[in-house]
Scaffold this active site. Structure first.
Site, PDB file in Angstrom:
ATOM      1  N   CYS A 107       0.824  -1.208   0.000  1.00 30.69           N
ATOM      2  CA  CYS A 107       0.000   0.000   0.000  1.00 30.69           C
ATOM      3  C   CYS A 107       0.863   1.265   0.000  1.00 30.69           C
ATOM      4  O   CYS A 107       1.712   1.426   0.880  1.00 30.69           O
ATOM      5  CB  CYS A 107      -0.913  -0.016   1.230  1.00 30.69           C
ATOM      6  SG  CYS A 107      -1.818   1.519   1.504  1.00 30.69           S
ATOM      7  N   TRP A 154      -7.531  -6.421   5.828  1.00 23.31           N
ATOM      8  CA  TRP A 154      -6.142  -6.844   5.649  1.00 23.31           C
ATOM      9  C   TRP A 154      -5.897  -8.035   6.583  1.00 23.31           C
ATOM     10  O   TRP A 154      -6.408  -8.055   7.707  1.00 23.31           O
ATOM     11  CB  TRP A 154      -5.186  -5.713   6.002  1.00 23.31           C
ATOM     12  CG  TRP A 154      -5.164  -4.584   5.024  1.00 23.31           C
ATOM     13  CD1 TRP A 154      -5.923  -3.458   5.068  1.00 23.31           C
ATOM     14  CD2 TRP A 154      -4.346  -4.477   3.854  1.00 23.31           C
ATOM     15  NE1 TRP A 154      -5.629  -2.641   4.002  1.00 23.31           N
ATOM     16  CE2 TRP A 154      -4.668  -3.235   3.243  1.00 23.31           C
ATOM     17  CE3 TRP A 154      -3.371  -5.287   3.275  1.00 23.31           C
ATOM     18  CZ2 TRP A 154      -4.034  -2.801   2.076  1.00 23.31           C
ATOM     19  CZ3 TRP A 154      -2.745  -4.857   2.105  1.00 23.31           C
ATOM     20  CH2 TRP A 154      -3.082  -3.640   1.519  1.00 23.31           C
ATOM     21  N   THR A 193      -8.243   0.103   7.198  1.00 20.27           N
ATOM     22  CA  THR A 193      -7.160   0.656   6.401  1.00 20.27           C
ATOM     23  C   THR A 193      -5.811   0.560   7.109  1.00 20.27           C
ATOM     24  O   THR A 193      -5.719   0.441   8.328  1.00 20.27           O
ATOM     25  CB  THR A 193      -7.449   2.127   6.064  1.00 20.27           C
ATOM     26  OG1 THR A 193      -7.470   2.896   7.278  1.00 20.27           O
ATOM     27  CG2 THR A 193      -8.788   2.282   5.350  1.00 20.27           C
ATOM     28  N   TYR A 234      -5.364   7.131  -9.099  1.00 22.99           N
ATOM     29  CA  TYR A 234      -6.635   6.462  -8.797  1.00 22.99           C
ATOM     30  C   TYR A 234      -7.790   7.110  -9.560  1.00 22.99           C
ATOM     31  O   TYR A 234      -8.748   6.441  -9.945  1.00 22.99           O
ATOM     32  CB  TYR A 234      -6.906   6.490  -7.296  1.00 22.99           C
ATOM     33  CG  TYR A 234      -5.987   5.579  -6.533  1.00 22.99           C
ATOM     34  CD1 TYR A 234      -6.303   4.235  -6.368  1.00 22.99           C
ATOM     35  CD2 TYR A 234      -4.790   6.043  -6.004  1.00 22.99           C
ATOM     36  CE1 TYR A 234      -5.446   3.377  -5.700  1.00 22.99           C
ATOM     37  CE2 TYR A 234      -3.925   5.194  -5.348  1.00 22.99           C
ATOM     38  CZ  TYR A 234      -4.254   3.858  -5.193  1.00 22.99           C
ATOM     39  OH  TYR A 234      -3.400   3.012  -4.544  1.00 22.99           O
TER      40      TYR A 234
END
Length: 318
Positions: free
Chosen positions: A57, A90, A124, A188
């Site tokens: 990430c 995750w 996140t 993105y």
């Protein structure tokens, strides 16, 4: 931050016909040197917190690099989720038994729910977790990196870089804002565009910003002059992913990073600086984007290229 939050409760989503947006609501609790008892903030305390950060990430990669540059490895422990995960969380699939060895949990979500059983948003990274309670303290990634410098200064290694130079702060904040909106988020905006029109607009914005950076770096070794700052950390994590992922997977294909001489030399200069390249895992980066983004790559095929050997060639930026 997860790069695959379009799977559900996180900060990336694309609606057909619309421009991509990112949910930027985070847990705003901080870890500070002298917390106000009424603020809910946590105190700086070596050995108490664990940074959960995936190498895949780019947002988490910032925190990993800052922790290394500042010499906080023995002060804040680190756990690394694997690059591929489900829509729920995750996961610690790279650890023995699929469990984080310090927190004892298989999913980062467990630490979020320990803090708030009804936590409503994305799971996140990066996230700082209190090892005493197993609860997430914060996942506010820009504040985390800022606090690693300002609030943990008593524990920085000797000779740590001045990532937030006071005499350049105003200009640096403006540079970082443009990097965030136009480059970090810009890739993105292309990759998750909901229409041809929004893609075209995002593409033009991205390469306008990259051209501006190419020109800025024509006379500067780094973004703010002769020394590395937080602005460089924030740009680097996008640049290092550009050719392996964003150029093809996100259709950011006007040109490759290797075809922009100043940016390519600059990126190699940083990559070869301790703290940067040793915290890049190209295999995990490619696995994450190409396997998790099933809407963009339904078969999950990971490309063999590009040739990444150029990252270790002389940068010419000395």
């Amino acid at each position: 931050m997860s790069d695959s939050e379009e799977h559900g409760k996180g900060g990336i989503y694309s609606v057909k016909g619309q421009e991509y947006n990112r949910d930027s609501r985070y847990i705003e609790t901080r870890i500070v040197k002298d917390p106000d008892p009424e603020s809910g903030d946590y105190p700086v305390e070596p050995g108490r917190y664990r940074m959960i950060a995936a190498y895949a990430c780019p947002w988490a990669n910032r925190a990993i690099i800052d922790r290394d540059l500042l010499g906080l490895q023995d002060v804040i422990s680190m756990g690394n989720p694997g690059p591929t995960h489900d829509a729920d969380s995750w996961t610690f699939d790279l650890d023995p038994g699929g469990v984080d060895p310090v927190l004892g949990i298989p999913k980062l979500k467990d630490a979020y729910l320990k803090r708030d059983p009804d936590y409503p948003r994305g799971i996140t990274v990066p996230a700082l977790v209190d090892e005493r309670t197993g609860e997430v303290v914060t996942n506010d990634f820009p504040q985390i990196t800022k606090d690693l410098f300002h609030e943990w200064k008593d524990f920085h290694k000797e000779g740590a870089p001045d990532l937030w130079p006071a005499d350049k702060l105003e200009e640096m904040e403006a540079v970082m804002k443009r990097i965030y909106t136009e480059v970090n988020n810009g890739v993105y905006r292309c990759g998750f565009a909901g229409s041809q029109e929004s893609y075209d607009a995002g593409y033009d914005r991205l390469f306008t910003a990259l051209d501006w950076l190419e020109e800025r770096l024509d006379g500067n070794r780094f973004l703010m002059g002769d020394a590395i700052t937080e602005a460089d950390v924030r740009l680097f994590t996008t640049l290092v992913r550009f050719d392996p992922v964003y150029h093809g997977h996100f259709k950011c294909n006007r040109n490759k990073l290797t075809e922009m001489p100043n940016l390519w030399g600059y990126a190699r200069d940083l990559f070869q600086t301790p703290g940067f390249g040793n915290n890049v895992n190209f295999e995990q980066i490619k696995d994450h984007y190409y396997k998790v983004h099933t809407d963009l790559n339904p078969l999950g095929i990971v490309p063999k290229g590009p040739d990444l050997s150029g990252w270790t060639t002389p940068s010419g930026r000395g």
